[in-house]
Design an enzyme around this catalytic site. Sequence first.
Site, PDB file in Angstrom:
ATOM      1  N   THR A  48      83.532  -9.365 -51.632  1.00  0.00           N
ATOM      2  CA  THR A  48      84.726  -9.714 -52.407  1.00  0.00           C
ATOM      3  C   THR A  48      85.740 -10.474 -51.575  1.00  0.00           C
ATOM      4  O   THR A  48      85.833 -10.271 -50.354  1.00  0.00           O
ATOM      5  CB  THR A  48      85.383  -8.420 -52.940  1.00  0.00           C
ATOM      6  N   TYR A  65      89.292  -0.735 -51.314  1.00  0.00           N
ATOM      7  CA  TYR A  65      88.125  -1.416 -51.890  1.00  0.00           C
ATOM      8  C   TYR A  65      87.667  -2.548 -50.964  1.00  0.00           C
ATOM      9  O   TYR A  65      86.492  -2.628 -50.582  1.00  0.00           O
ATOM     10  CB  TYR A  65      88.477  -1.944 -53.281  1.00  0.00           C
TER      11      TYR A  65
HETATM   12  N1  UFG Z   1      96.775  -7.398 -63.928  1.00  0.00           N
HETATM   13  C1  UFG Z   1      97.901  -7.160 -64.701  1.00  0.00           C
HETATM   14  N2  UFG Z   1      97.830  -6.215 -65.668  1.00  0.00           N
HETATM   15  C2  UFG Z   1      96.706  -5.496 -65.908  1.00  0.00           C
HETATM   16  C3  UFG Z   1      95.554  -5.745 -65.114  1.00  0.00           C
HETATM   17  C4  UFG Z   1      95.631  -6.709 -64.137  1.00  0.00           C
HETATM   18  O1  UFG Z   1      98.961  -7.777 -64.514  1.00  0.00           O
HETATM   19  O2  UFG Z   1      96.717  -4.634 -66.787  1.00  0.00           O
HETATM   20  C5  UFG Z   1      96.860  -8.413 -62.881  1.00  0.00           C
HETATM   21  C6  UFG Z   1      96.581  -7.822 -61.509  1.00  0.00           C
HETATM   22  O3  UFG Z   1      97.761  -7.318 -60.946  1.00  0.00           O
HETATM   23  C7  UFG Z   1      96.043  -9.033 -60.785  1.00  0.00           C
HETATM   24  C8  UFG Z   1      95.305  -9.822 -61.873  1.00  0.00           C
HETATM   25  O4  UFG Z   1      95.837  -9.347 -63.101  1.00  0.00           O
HETATM   26  O5  UFG Z   1      97.074  -9.807 -60.299  1.00  0.00           O
HETATM   27  C9  UFG Z   1      93.837  -9.599 -61.886  1.00  0.00           C
HETATM   28  O6  UFG Z   1      93.613  -8.196 -61.890  1.00  0.00           O
HETATM   29  P1  UFG Z   1      92.168  -7.540 -62.135  1.00  0.00           P
HETATM   30  O7  UFG Z   1      92.376  -6.057 -62.129  1.00  0.00           O
HETATM   31  O8  UFG Z   1      91.535  -8.179 -63.307  1.00  0.00           O
HETATM   32  O9  UFG Z   1      91.392  -8.018 -60.871  1.00  0.00           O
HETATM   33  P2  UFG Z   1      91.722  -7.799 -59.315  1.00  0.00           P
HETATM   34  O10 UFG Z   1      92.235  -9.120 -58.817  1.00  0.00           O
HETATM   35  O11 UFG Z   1      92.554  -6.638 -59.047  1.00  0.00           O
HETATM   36  O12 UFG Z   1      90.332  -7.402 -58.755  1.00  0.00           O
HETATM   37  C10 UFG Z   1      89.181  -8.069 -59.148  1.00  0.00           C
HETATM   38  C11 UFG Z   1      87.982  -7.142 -59.024  1.00  0.00           C
HETATM   39  C12 UFG Z   1      87.666  -6.878 -57.621  1.00  0.00           C
HETATM   40  C13 UFG Z   1      87.661  -8.151 -56.810  1.00  0.00           C
HETATM   41  C14 UFG Z   1      88.948  -8.863 -56.996  1.00  0.00           C
HETATM   42  C15 UFG Z   1      89.100 -10.113 -56.221  1.00  0.00           C
HETATM   43  O13 UFG Z   1      88.245  -5.912 -59.689  1.00  0.00           O
HETATM   44  O14 UFG Z   1      86.402  -6.279 -57.584  1.00  0.00           O
HETATM   45  O15 UFG Z   1      89.061  -9.179 -58.357  1.00  0.00           O
HETATM   46  O16 UFG Z   1      90.398 -10.623 -56.474  1.00  0.00           O
HETATM   47  F1  UFG Z   1      87.515  -7.894 -55.517  1.00  0.00           F
END
Ligand code: UFG
Length: 327
Positions: A117, A141
């Site tokens: 990741t 993670y």
């Molecule tokens: N977000 C919100 N509200 C929500 C969910 C997410 O504002 O309800 C925002 C998060 O803060 C983030 C973006 O949307 O800024 C994307 O969030 P995700 O939870 O969809 O994804 P992440 O970036 O946290 O993580 C994902 C995968 C990981 C991977 C990562 C790499 O879950 O496995 O992308 O960036 F490593």
Amino acid sequence: MTNILVTGGAGYIGSHACKALKAAGYTPVTYDNLSTGWEQAVRYGPFEQGHLTDRDRLDQIFAAYQPEAILHFAALSQVGESMREPGLYWHNNVAGSLCLFQAAVQAGCLNVVFSSTCATYGDQDNVVLNETSPRHPINAYGASKRAIEDILRDFEAAYGLRHVIFRYFNVAGADPEAEVGEFHQPETHLIPLILDAIDGRRNALTIFGTDYDTPDGTCIRDYVHVMDLVDAHILGLKWVEDGKQSRVFNLGTGTGFSVREVIDRAEAITGKKAPVVEGLRRPGDCTKLVSGSTRAVTELGWSPERSTLDQMIGDAWRWHQTGHYDK
Ligand code: UFG
């Protein structure tokens, strides 16, 4: 037909990979504990239920199927959860992967394609993230995935475990034929959460932080279509099968979108409004994660043609309206 062991084959990305493997002439053997995956998503080859930490079960699977390679997707993968329960991540992801690789080496299965990741890079302001960037994860993670990358390095040196490491950016979209798709219970990822808010399955989407140092104050991510991502895995599999040197590849497009931009496009594509609430930052979130590398394109021949925001949201929306799994 050549068997490929697909850990996490019942999950979102793993199930799409199984479809791509079958289309490429392989038999995907899914190994999954169904903690977050769905048996109904296993449609393209045999299913074996089990935990990564169950060495006896893994030994049986290697003996029964004699896989030529492993596509290792199985992992806990939520940034927020990893901050609340890091022990789960170190046990399941790191100890589990160690057990898997030890079983693989003993069985003589020495080809691995591993799902890592961009969270291994951490928050690096104004730095172009390429495969040689330092890895300074800011959540458990990302730290767990960095540790697994290091196990692979050491196992290659000691036992010849050839591998391709893919550092995913944000995976989105679904199979355009909607045979499989993204479905978490509860939902955790941005695009399906927006679609849930749009069609009334949840009251509102909470934006996690509006005070980041970005043009609109929300986090920026590089979104890649799951079908493009699994195409890269077929290329990665051929890479290790050909005996090429172990290699790390970023899988992202190099274009970032803020949370607000993703919401705007989802509203435009669905023609519906997403109720939104502005909330606090989520611990562990990086401000901006955008790939700065084209290595996968130039060396692997990867061509992420479906990774436009519109196609990812459009395919996710089609799946959202038609598909779901039940326990
Ligand atoms: N977000 C919100 N509200 C929500 C969910 C997410 O504002 O309800 C925002 C998060 O803060 C983030 C973006 O949307 O800024 C994307 O969030 P995700 O939870 O969809 O994804 P992440 O970036 O946290 O993580 C994902 C995968 C990981 C991977 C990562 C790499 O879950 O496995 O992308 O960036 F490593």
